[in-house]
Design an enzyme around this catalytic site. Structure first.
Site, short mmCIF file in Angstrom:
data_model
loop_
_atom_site.label_atom_id
_atom_site.label_comp_id
_atom_site.label_asym_id
_atom_site.label_seq_id
_atom_site.Cartn_x
_atom_site.Cartn_y
_atom_site.Cartn_z
N LYS A 203 -90.88 97.79 96.93
CA LYS A 203 -90.44 99.18 97.09
C LYS A 203 -88.98 99.26 96.70
O LYS A 203 -88.08 99.04 97.51
CB LYS A 203 -90.62 99.66 98.53
CG LYS A 203 -90.55 101.18 98.60
CD LYS A 203 -89.87 101.72 99.83
CE LYS A 203 -88.38 101.67 99.79
NZ LYS A 203 -87.73 102.50 98.75
N ASP A 205 -85.43 101.13 95.49
CA ASP A 205 -84.80 102.37 95.95
C ASP A 205 -85.24 103.55 95.08
O ASP A 205 -85.40 103.41 93.86
CB ASP A 205 -83.28 102.23 95.91
CG ASP A 205 -82.60 103.39 96.60
OD1 ASP A 205 -82.39 103.29 97.82
OD2 ASP A 205 -82.31 104.41 95.92
N GLU A 276 -80.54 90.66 103.54
CA GLU A 276 -79.27 90.58 102.80
C GLU A 276 -78.57 91.91 103.00
O GLU A 276 -78.99 92.91 102.44
CB GLU A 276 -79.53 90.34 101.31
CG GLU A 276 -80.46 89.19 100.99
CD GLU A 276 -79.82 87.84 101.19
OE1 GLU A 276 -78.58 87.78 101.31
OE2 GLU A 276 -80.55 86.84 101.26
N CYS A 310 -72.39 94.25 97.14
CA CYS A 310 -72.34 93.73 98.52
C CYS A 310 -71.26 92.69 98.70
O CYS A 310 -70.66 92.59 99.76
CB CYS A 310 -73.70 93.16 98.90
SG CYS A 310 -74.28 91.89 97.77
P1 NAD Z 1 -80.36 101.25 102.62
O1 NAD Z 1 -80.54 100.33 103.74
O2 NAD Z 1 -80.18 102.69 102.91
O3 NAD Z 1 -81.58 101.17 101.58
C1 NAD Z 1 -82.02 99.95 101.04
C2 NAD Z 1 -83.53 100.02 100.81
O4 NAD Z 1 -84.18 100.19 102.08
C3 NAD Z 1 -83.97 101.19 99.95
O5 NAD Z 1 -85.05 100.79 99.13
C4 NAD Z 1 -84.45 102.21 100.99
O6 NAD Z 1 -85.39 103.11 100.47
C5 NAD Z 1 -85.07 101.29 102.02
N1 NAD Z 1 -85.19 101.86 103.37
C6 NAD Z 1 -84.44 102.82 103.94
N2 NAD Z 1 -84.87 103.05 105.21
C7 NAD Z 1 -85.92 102.23 105.43
C8 NAD Z 1 -86.78 101.97 106.54
N3 NAD Z 1 -86.65 102.64 107.68
N4 NAD Z 1 -87.73 101.01 106.41
C9 NAD Z 1 -87.86 100.31 105.27
N5 NAD Z 1 -87.09 100.52 104.19
C10 NAD Z 1 -86.12 101.45 104.26
O7 NAD Z 1 -79.13 100.67 101.81
P2 NAD Z 1 -78.26 101.40 100.71
O8 NAD Z 1 -77.20 102.15 101.40
O9 NAD Z 1 -79.11 102.11 99.76
O10 NAD Z 1 -77.64 100.12 99.96
C11 NAD Z 1 -76.34 99.74 100.13
C12 NAD Z 1 -76.21 98.67 101.19
O11 NAD Z 1 -76.90 97.50 100.76
C13 NAD Z 1 -74.78 98.24 101.43
O12 NAD Z 1 -74.55 98.10 102.79
C14 NAD Z 1 -74.70 96.90 100.74
O13 NAD Z 1 -73.69 96.06 101.24
C15 NAD Z 1 -76.07 96.36 100.93
N6 NAD Z 1 -76.41 95.34 99.93
C16 NAD Z 1 -76.44 94.05 100.32
C17 NAD Z 1 -76.71 93.04 99.40
C18 NAD Z 1 -76.72 91.59 99.82
O14 NAD Z 1 -77.19 90.77 99.04
N7 NAD Z 1 -76.23 91.24 100.97
C19 NAD Z 1 -76.96 93.39 98.08
C20 NAD Z 1 -76.92 94.72 97.72
C21 NAD Z 1 -76.64 95.71 98.66
#
Ligand code: NAD
Length: 539
Positions: A203, A205, A276, A310
């Protein structure tokens, strides 16, 4: 007008513009091209969600939306495909990864076009994505046997107990990925899952579905069976829990807040997960650092992909003795960056992905300035370049009462702090709940490595921003504390998708009194045995 992307040769319909003189150029995609990609989503709801490009806010595609029933069907198809797949040889699976490697390099222009169109990032940062996926495909293909072969272990009775440990695939892995690296994050964690004999339900984004769907097309072209990798689409809060409810393992990349929800869902079902998550990453410039190198690294560390990374640096701690000289170089290099929202090579930074990102970044900077922080450069939106553009911004005088002191901005905003002694710098770098990535600049590698052991981050780069650890595929990558659980890359990155199974084959003796021996005599014999084994140095 229909044409190839002048920068590359991909499927872009090139709008009536001259990108060199009109940075607000309009791009679109061939309708047949998007139709072929979106057909790969398993969705029967009859509804769709529009994806728009942050380069110019023009519509790119309509993505069919999946229902809970579609998620269930995706898991059913993936489960059927996984059974046959898990019986294929490891060498066959590895050969497909190597084919994928070549395909990604061959079709990189098209991949980069799509990444740029969906995310807005500069072309050189989009290029990092196929590069990283190809590296990952090659690494796991070439180390498959090292990680997955059945291993002999020490048996309890030397020579008579033969013990082996097998790596059994978990089954169907759910992969939930973010938008910031839409191609890498959609694909990179799934490659070791496939190699280990699993199927995937992904899934991606909702803002960057096309890049993720192109990844699926490449998998099929490389020869992976059609149903092995399923894609569902929709808001995470709707279909996310359904995925967590059906998977045998979850690999999640995203925010710490969502990661916590995923972990709770996995705990309920007693399935494993790797998370992550976010960071507030520190970069340390020690007094003996090469300041040109440090300033160059700090620019990449803070502004790559407009800080939507990230492992990006949002806090820079600089030794008193070199503070002014470092800041002068850092600001000059930042001001020399080429900003732009086009598909051409040559831009150093592109726009943010969305209005929501722009609002967060603006709010963090405005809050800091209102409470007394100084803007050394940047500090404003640039709607003249693209709707969600924000300048690379360096702040000084940031204090704990300001939002950007401890909260992840996830944008092109970095704060500078002066330090007097290294112990204090390490303590401040360790402050807060995160622990993802750190960077240390020093001419003394040994001292920097000793300091690294005191920094509570899952990766530490010395004399480099983030790429050295991120691209060293043999080393695990992930976060400590609230930056995550589990690791991607290396052995840990593939073994997470397997169950360990121990098989012991016993011969000649049994673990019970023999030939009329009493229980007491048996206990004495075993005690003597234990003493002997210790004397012989057995583990
Ligand atoms: P997010 O948590 O809002 O979304 C990430 C994914 O989770 C999306 O596909 C979203 O649709 C899904 N999602 C949202 N709510 C959900 C739920 N209740 N159940 C299951 N899935 C759900 O994150 P974001 O704001 O879109 O992304 C940015 C964040 O990601 C930042 O905090 C960044 O640091 C982090 N990030 C971390 C890494 C790493 O490797 N550590 C890499 C990239 C991004």
């Amino acid at each position: 007008m229909s044409a190839q992307n002048p920068a590359a040769g991909g499927p872009v319909v090139d709008g009536p513009h001259d990108p060199e003189h009109d940075p607000r150029a309009s791009y679109a995609l061939e309708p047949d091209y998007t139709a072929a990609l979106t057909a790969r989503v398993l969705a029967t709801s009859g509804t769709s969600a529009e994806v728009r490009s942050p380069l110019d806010d023009a519509p790119l595609a309509h993505i069919p939306q999946s229902t809970d029933a579609d998620v269930a069907e995706a898991f059913a198809r993936a489960r059927r495909a996984q059974v046959a797949w898990s019986r294929t040889s490891l060498d066959h699976r590895a050969s497909l990864l190597l084919r994928l490697h070549d395909l990604i390099l061959d079709r990189q222009d098209e991949i980069i076009d799509l990444i740029q169109l969906e995310s807005g990032k500069a072309r050189k940062h989009a290029f990092d994505e196929p590069l990283h996926v190809a590296l990952t495909a090659r690494y796991y293909a070439r180390t498959a046997h090292q990680h997955l072969d059945t291993r002999r272990k020490i048996g309890v009775v030397p020579g008579l107990t033969r013990v082996e440990v097998n790596r059994i695939p978990k089954g169907v892995v759910g992969i939930i990925s973010p938008w910031n690296y839409p191609f890498t994050m959609a694909l990179v964690d799934g490659l070791p899952a496939l190699l280990a004999g699993n199927a995937v339900v992904a899934k991606p984004d909702h803002q960057t579905m096309l890049s993720a769907l192109l990844a699926v097309e490449l998998l099929e072209q490389a020869g992976f069976p059609k149903d092995l990798w399923q894609v569902v689409a929709g808001p995470g809060s709707h279909i996310g829990p359904e995925i967590v409810g059906r998977a045998d393992y979850i690999c999640f990349t995203g925010s710490t807040a969502t990661g916590r929800l995923i972990a709770q869902g996995c705990a309920d079902r007693l399935i494993g997960c790797s998370l992550e998550l976010g960071g507030k990453n520190p970069l340390l410039v020690l007094r003996d650092a090469d300041l040109e190198k440090a300033a160059e690294g700090a620019v990449r560390a803070s502004f790559s992909n407009s800080g939507q990374l990230c492992v990006s640096m949002e806090r820079i701690f600089v030794a008193d003795q070199v503070y002014d000289r470092f800041v002068e170089r850092f600001v000059a290099r930042t001001e020399a960056l080429t900003l732009g929202a086009t598909l051409q090579w040559g831009n150093d930074m592109g726009p943010l992905i969305s209005q929501q990102q722009l609002e967060t970044v603006t709010a963090h900077v405005d809050d800091a300035v209102a409470k007394g922080a100084r803007v050394l450069t940047g500090g404003r939106a640039r709607p003249d370049l693209a709707p969600y553009f924000y300048e690379p911004t360096i702040l000084e005088g940031v204090s704990p009462d300001m939002t950007c002191f401890g909260h992840e901005t996830f944008g092109p905003v970095v704060s500078l702090y002066r330090f007097h002694d290294e112990a204090d710098a390490i303590a401040r770098a360790n402050d807060g709940q995160y622990g993802l990535n750190a960077s240390i600049y020093s001419r003394d590698g040994e001292r920097a490595r000793a300091i690294a052991k005191l920094v509570k981050c899952g990766t530490v780069n010395i004399n480099e921003a983030f790429a050295a650890t991120f691209a060293s595929l043999d080393a695990p990558m992930g976060g400590m504390r609230e930056s995550g659980m589990g690791r991607r890359q290396g052995g840990e990155g593939i073994l997470r998708y397997t169950e360990t199974q121990s098989v012991a084959t016993q011969r000649l003796i049994r673990f019970a009194p023999q030939l009329g021996m009493s229980d007491e005599a048996y206990a004495k014999m075993m005690t003597a045995n234990l003493r002997l084994m210790k004397k012989l140095g057995r583990p």
